[in-house]
Scaffold this motif. Structure first.
Motif, PDB file in Angstrom:
ATOM      1  N   MET A   1       0.813  -1.187   0.000  1.00 52.06           N
ATOM      2  CA  MET A   1       0.000   0.000   0.000  1.00 52.06           C
ATOM      3  C   MET A   1       0.859   1.253   0.000  1.00 52.06           C
ATOM      4  N   LEU A   2       2.104   1.111   0.339  1.00 54.66           N
ATOM      5  CA  LEU A   2       2.975   2.280   0.405  1.00 54.66           C
ATOM      6  C   LEU A   2       3.266   2.855  -0.970  1.00 54.66           C
ATOM      7  N   ILE A   3       3.474   2.002  -1.947  1.00 53.27           N
ATOM      8  CA  ILE A   3       3.827   2.487  -3.287  1.00 53.27           C
ATOM      9  C   ILE A   3       2.695   3.316  -3.905  1.00 53.27           C
ATOM     10  N   PRO A   4       1.444   2.844  -3.902  1.00 51.51           N
ATOM     11  CA  PRO A   4       0.380   3.705  -4.439  1.00 51.51           C
ATOM     12  C   PRO A   4       0.235   5.009  -3.652  1.00 51.51           C
ATOM     13  N   PHE A   5       0.468   4.952  -2.347  1.00 48.70           N
ATOM     14  CA  PHE A   5       0.386   6.164  -1.539  1.00 48.70           C
ATOM     15  C   PHE A   5       1.450   7.174  -1.966  1.00 48.70           C
ATOM     16  N   LEU A   6       2.680   6.709  -2.139  1.00 48.52           N
ATOM     17  CA  LEU A   6       3.759   7.611  -2.546  1.00 48.52           C
ATOM     18  C   LEU A   6       3.532   8.157  -3.955  1.00 48.52           C
ATOM     19  N   ARG A   7       3.034   7.319  -4.832  1.00 49.17           N
ATOM     20  CA  ARG A   7       2.726   7.798  -6.187  1.00 49.17           C
ATOM     21  C   ARG A   7       1.614   8.843  -6.153  1.00 49.17           C
ATOM     22  N   ASN A   8       0.658   8.659  -5.257  1.00 47.18           N
ATOM     23  CA  ASN A   8      -0.427   9.615  -5.115  1.00 47.18           C
ATOM     24  C   ASN A   8       0.096  10.964  -4.615  1.00 47.18           C
ATOM     25  N   VAL A   9       1.003  10.935  -3.662  1.00 50.76           N
ATOM     26  CA  VAL A   9       1.599  12.167  -3.156  1.00 50.76           C
ATOM     27  C   VAL A   9       2.363  12.879  -4.275  1.00 50.76           C
ATOM     28  N   ASN A  10       3.101  12.115  -5.073  1.00 49.64           N
ATOM     29  CA  ASN A  10       3.831  12.709  -6.196  1.00 49.64           C
ATOM     30  C   ASN A  10       2.888  13.386  -7.181  1.00 49.64           C
ATOM     31  N   GLU A  11       1.790  12.723  -7.509  1.00 51.08           N
ATOM     32  CA  GLU A  11       0.832  13.304  -8.449  1.00 51.08           C
ATOM     33  C   GLU A  11       0.157  14.545  -7.864  1.00 51.08           C
ATOM     34  N   PHE A  12      -0.086  14.518  -6.562  1.00 50.19           N
ATOM     35  CA  PHE A  12      -0.718  15.653  -5.910  1.00 50.19           C
ATOM     36  C   PHE A  12       0.160  16.901  -6.032  1.00 50.19           C
ATOM     37  N   TYR A  13       1.450  16.746  -5.830  1.00 52.75           N
ATOM     38  CA  TYR A  13       2.354  17.885  -5.911  1.00 52.75           C
ATOM     39  C   TYR A  13       2.722  18.241  -7.352  1.00 52.75           C
ATOM     40  N   ALA A  14       2.752  17.270  -8.252  1.00 50.90           N
ATOM     41  CA  ALA A  14       3.145  17.536  -9.636  1.00 50.90           C
ATOM     42  C   ALA A  14       2.076  18.316 -10.386  1.00 50.90           C
ATOM     43  N   GLU A  16       0.302  17.625 -12.997  1.00 51.93           N
ATOM     44  CA  GLU A  16       0.506  17.607 -14.445  1.00 51.93           C
ATOM     45  C   GLU A  16      -0.769  17.136 -15.134  1.00 51.93           C
ATOM     46  N   THR A  17      -0.680  16.954 -16.449  1.00 50.76           N
ATOM     47  CA  THR A  17      -1.823  16.491 -17.225  1.00 50.76           C
ATOM     48  C   THR A  17      -2.327  15.161 -16.675  1.00 50.76           C
ATOM     49  N   HIS A  18      -3.613  15.059 -16.482  1.00 53.98           N
ATOM     50  CA  HIS A  18      -4.294  13.837 -16.007  1.00 53.98           C
ATOM     51  C   HIS A  18      -3.956  13.478 -14.559  1.00 53.98           C
ATOM     52  N   SER A  19      -3.411  14.405 -13.792  1.00 52.55           N
ATOM     53  CA  SER A  19      -3.087  14.117 -12.390  1.00 52.55           C
ATOM     54  C   SER A  19      -4.332  13.788 -11.580  1.00 52.55           C
ATOM     55  N   ARG A  20      -5.432  14.495 -11.834  1.00 53.60           N
ATOM     56  CA  ARG A  20      -6.659  14.233 -11.075  1.00 53.60           C
ATOM     57  C   ARG A  20      -7.158  12.809 -11.286  1.00 53.60           C
ATOM     58  N   ILE A  21      -7.057  12.328 -12.508  1.00 54.37           N
ATOM     59  CA  ILE A  21      -7.485  10.953 -12.804  1.00 54.37           C
ATOM     60  C   ILE A  21      -6.583   9.957 -12.078  1.00 54.37           C
ATOM     61  N   LEU A  22      -5.283  10.196 -12.117  1.00 53.14           N
ATOM     62  CA  LEU A  22      -4.344   9.299 -11.447  1.00 53.14           C
ATOM     63  C   LEU A  22      -4.543   9.318  -9.933  1.00 53.14           C
ATOM     64  N   ILE A  23      -4.762  10.497  -9.367  1.00 53.40           N
ATOM     65  CA  ILE A  23      -4.992  10.589  -7.924  1.00 53.40           C
ATOM     66  C   ILE A  23      -6.224   9.779  -7.533  1.00 53.40           C
ATOM     67  N   LYS A  24      -7.302   9.915  -8.296  1.00 50.68           N
ATOM     68  CA  LYS A  24      -8.525   9.159  -8.027  1.00 50.68           C
ATOM     69  C   LYS A  24      -8.267   7.655  -8.110  1.00 50.68           C
ATOM     70  N   ASN A  25      -7.547   7.230  -9.135  1.00 49.11           N
ATOM     71  CA  ASN A  25      -7.269   5.802  -9.310  1.00 49.11           C
ATOM     72  C   ASN A  25      -6.353   5.256  -8.220  1.00 49.11           C
ATOM     73  N   TYR A  26      -5.346   6.039  -7.814  1.00 49.67           N
ATOM     74  CA  TYR A  26      -4.478   5.585  -6.726  1.00 49.67           C
ATOM     75  C   TYR A  26      -5.252   5.465  -5.424  1.00 49.67           C
TER      76      TYR A  26
END
Length: 66
Positions: A1-14, A16-26
């Motif tokens: 569960m740590l990896i999706p959490f860290l990826r979500n944090v990265n997308e939140f700060y980045a 970038e394009t489609h970040s909202r979709i990725l955050i929702k999916n993570y």
């Protein structure tokens, strides 16, 4: 569960394009993984949490996030 959490944090700060979709999916992935961990009938539940040992990456990540 740590990896999706860290990826979500990265997308939140980045932001970038489609970040909202990725955050929702993570977030959905984290919810499903948490459900699987709490409903598992095997000893694999231990892999769902960080060990926090001195040699593990979980302790380092936690210290950096504080």
């Amino acid at each position: 569960m740590l990896i999706p959490f860290l990826r979500n944090v990265n997308e939140f700060y980045a932001q970038e394009t489609h970040s909202r979709i990725l955050i929702k999916n993570y977030l959905e992935q984290i919810i499903v993984l948490a459900y699987r961990c709490f409903t598992a009938k095997t000893e694999k539940v231990a892999r769902c949490s960080a060990t926090g040992g001195s040699k593990s990456a979980g302790g380092t990540v936690y210290a950096v996030m504080q």
